[in-house]
Design a protein around this motif. Structure first.
Motif, PDB file in Angstrom:
ATOM      1  N   TYR A   1     -25.014  55.209 125.440  1.00 23.90           N
ATOM      2  CA  TYR A   1     -24.300  54.099 124.810  1.00 23.90           C
ATOM      3  C   TYR A   1     -24.655  53.964 123.332  1.00 23.90           C
ATOM      4  N   MET A   2     -23.799  53.213 122.627  1.00 19.47           N
ATOM      5  CA  MET A   2     -24.031  52.855 121.235  1.00 19.47           C
ATOM      6  C   MET A   2     -24.092  51.340 121.127  1.00 19.47           C
ATOM      7  N   ASN A   3     -24.980  50.853 120.263  1.00 16.44           N
ATOM      8  CA  ASN A   3     -25.145  49.416 120.105  1.00 16.44           C
ATOM      9  C   ASN A   3     -25.264  49.069 118.622  1.00 16.44           C
ATOM     10  N   ASP A   4     -24.579  48.013 118.198  1.00 14.48           N
ATOM     11  CA  ASP A   4     -24.659  47.599 116.801  1.00 14.48           C
ATOM     12  C   ASP A   4     -25.806  46.626 116.550  1.00 14.48           C
ATOM     13  N   ARG A   5     -26.689  46.485 117.537  1.00 15.19           N
ATOM     14  CA  ARG A   5     -27.953  45.758 117.371  1.00 15.19           C
ATOM     15  C   ARG A   5     -29.066  46.630 117.934  1.00 15.19           C
ATOM     16  N   SER A   6     -30.152  46.758 117.188  1.00 14.73           N
ATOM     17  CA  SER A   6     -31.306  47.507 117.677  1.00 14.73           C
ATOM     18  C   SER A   6     -32.395  46.514 118.063  1.00 14.73           C
ATOM     19  N   PRO A   7     -33.418  46.958 118.771  1.00 17.28           N
ATOM     20  CA  PRO A   7     -34.533  46.048 119.084  1.00 17.28           C
ATOM     21  C   PRO A   7     -35.270  45.567 117.847  1.00 17.28           C
ATOM     22  N   LEU A   8     -35.102  46.251 116.725  1.00 17.98           N
ATOM     23  CA  LEU A   8     -35.761  45.828 115.493  1.00 17.98           C
ATOM     24  C   LEU A   8     -35.126  44.586 114.894  1.00 17.98           C
ATOM     25  N   ASP A   9     -33.840  44.387 115.136  1.00 13.69           N
ATOM     26  CA  ASP A   9     -33.141  43.268 114.505  1.00 13.69           C
ATOM     27  C   ASP A   9     -33.699  41.903 114.901  1.00 13.69           C
TER      28      ASP A   9
ATOM     29  N   ILE B   1     -39.464  37.394 112.035  1.00 13.61           N
ATOM     30  CA  ILE B   1     -40.340  37.394 110.867  1.00 13.61           C
ATOM     31  C   ILE B   1     -39.782  36.495 109.767  1.00 13.61           C
ATOM     32  N   MET B   2     -38.491  36.670 109.471  1.00 10.10           N
ATOM     33  CA  MET B   2     -37.887  35.936 108.367  1.00 10.10           C
ATOM     34  C   MET B   2     -37.713  34.450 108.683  1.00 10.10           C
TER      35      MET B   2
ATOM     36  N   GLU C   1     -35.662  45.685 103.819  1.00 15.10           N
ATOM     37  CA  GLU C   1     -37.048  46.089 103.543  1.00 15.10           C
ATOM     38  C   GLU C   1     -37.924  45.899 104.779  1.00 15.10           C
ATOM     39  N   TYR C   2     -37.725  44.807 105.482  1.00 17.46           N
ATOM     40  CA  TYR C   2     -38.483  44.577 106.712  1.00 17.46           C
ATOM     41  C   TYR C   2     -38.143  45.637 107.761  1.00 17.46           C
TER      42      TYR C   2
ATOM     43  N   GLU D   1     -39.908  48.788 106.889  1.00 23.96           N
ATOM     44  CA  GLU D   1     -41.343  48.590 107.130  1.00 23.96           C
ATOM     45  C   GLU D   1     -41.667  48.694 108.620  1.00 23.96           C
ATOM     46  N   LEU D   2     -40.837  48.064 109.470  1.00 20.51           N
ATOM     47  CA  LEU D   2     -41.075  48.119 110.912  1.00 20.51           C
ATOM     48  C   LEU D   2     -40.890  49.528 111.455  1.00 20.51           C
ATOM     49  N   CYS D   3     -39.879  50.230 110.964  1.00 24.05           N
ATOM     50  CA  CYS D   3     -39.661  51.607 111.410  1.00 24.05           C
ATOM     51  C   CYS D   3     -40.883  52.470 111.119  1.00 24.05           C
ATOM     52  N   ARG D   4     -41.420  52.312 109.944  1.00 24.74           N
ATOM     53  CA  ARG D   4     -42.587  53.112 109.564  1.00 24.74           C
ATOM     54  C   ARG D   4     -43.837  52.674 110.313  1.00 24.74           C
ATOM     55  N   HIS D   5     -43.990  51.352 110.485  1.00 25.55           N
ATOM     56  CA  HIS D   5     -45.150  50.833 111.208  1.00 25.55           C
ATOM     57  C   HIS D   5     -45.178  51.326 112.644  1.00 25.55           C
ATOM     58  N   HIS D   6     -44.006  51.353 113.279  1.00 21.81           N
ATOM     59  CA  HIS D   6     -43.927  51.774 114.681  1.00 21.81           C
ATOM     60  C   HIS D   6     -43.635  53.269 114.836  1.00 21.81           C
TER      61      HIS D   6
END
Length: 202
Positions: free
Chosen positions: A91-99, A105-106, A164-165, A168-173
């Motif tokens: 499947y494809m999703n226009d929301r990822s778990p990062l969102d 955070i914000m 930017e967040y 940052e999360l992609c790199r952190h995880h």
């Protein structure tokens, strides 16, 4: 010949992430028709809002309401993933778990955002993304800013901070991701098509 019962098949997951109004859903819909084996799971946030009779003002009314809604989001993303995995359906999703993590955070601060990333649903989805997922991160542009009447009206500075967040999360995880920086829809479609084709062939 059928695979033995113990054989595991990879269920591909393609996520489009980015600030609102960056064209995630438009891009997903354009690319989806090129991959008939995949299905769309777009519009998760809108479905939750309709089901719970929420609007954008109530979702972002306070830190508590923001956090509650992102909890609904991560739970629904996990449910969708498990349902498709059980069916062997990519499947494809226009929301990822990062969102939802970035919104946490914000809207609620870094400490709450960190706690959100420790949720079982978030950890589960990131593991699935690492093992059998493809992530596209779409960068914002002034041409993408509009008011669709449902979501919080986007502000370019907030969209850039959001992005930017995400990075940052992609790199952190330690997540691999493909950045989409062009605003030309045909170039976007070609870049995504080529990446998904390569992903599915591995």
């Amino acid at each position: 010949m059928e695979d033995p019962p113990s054989a595991e098949k990879r269920v591909p997951r393609v996520f489009f992430t980015g600030a609102q109004s960056t064209g995630k859903t438009t891009l997903l819909n354009r690319v989806l028709s090129m991959f008939p084996s995949m299905k769309s799971e777009s519009g998760v946030a809108q479905r939750i809002m309709e089901r719970r009779k929420l609007d954008r003002n109530s979702v972002f009314l306070s830190a508590e309401s923001t956090m509650t809604f992102q909890g609904y989001m991560i739970e629904e993303l996990k449910r969708i993933d498990q349902e498709n995995e059980a069916a062997g359906q990519g499947y494809m999703n226009d929301r990822s778990p990062l969102d939802p993590a970035v919104y946490a955070i914000m809207g609620c601060g870094s400490e709450v955002g960190q706690s959100f990333q420790e949720r079982e649903e978030f950890v589960y989805l990131l593991n699935k993304l690492r093992s059998s997922g493809l992530l596209f991160l779409i960068h914002p542009s002034e041409v993408c800013v509009d008011d669709d009447g449902r979501r919080k009206i986007p502000i370019m500075e907030e969209m850039l901070v959001y992005t930017e967040y995400l990075v940052e999360l992609c790199r952190h995880h330690k997540l691999n991701f493909i950045e989409i920086t062009t605003t030309d829809i045909d170039q976007r479609v070609q870049q995504v098509h080529d990446a998904i084709s390569a992903f599915l062939s591995t």
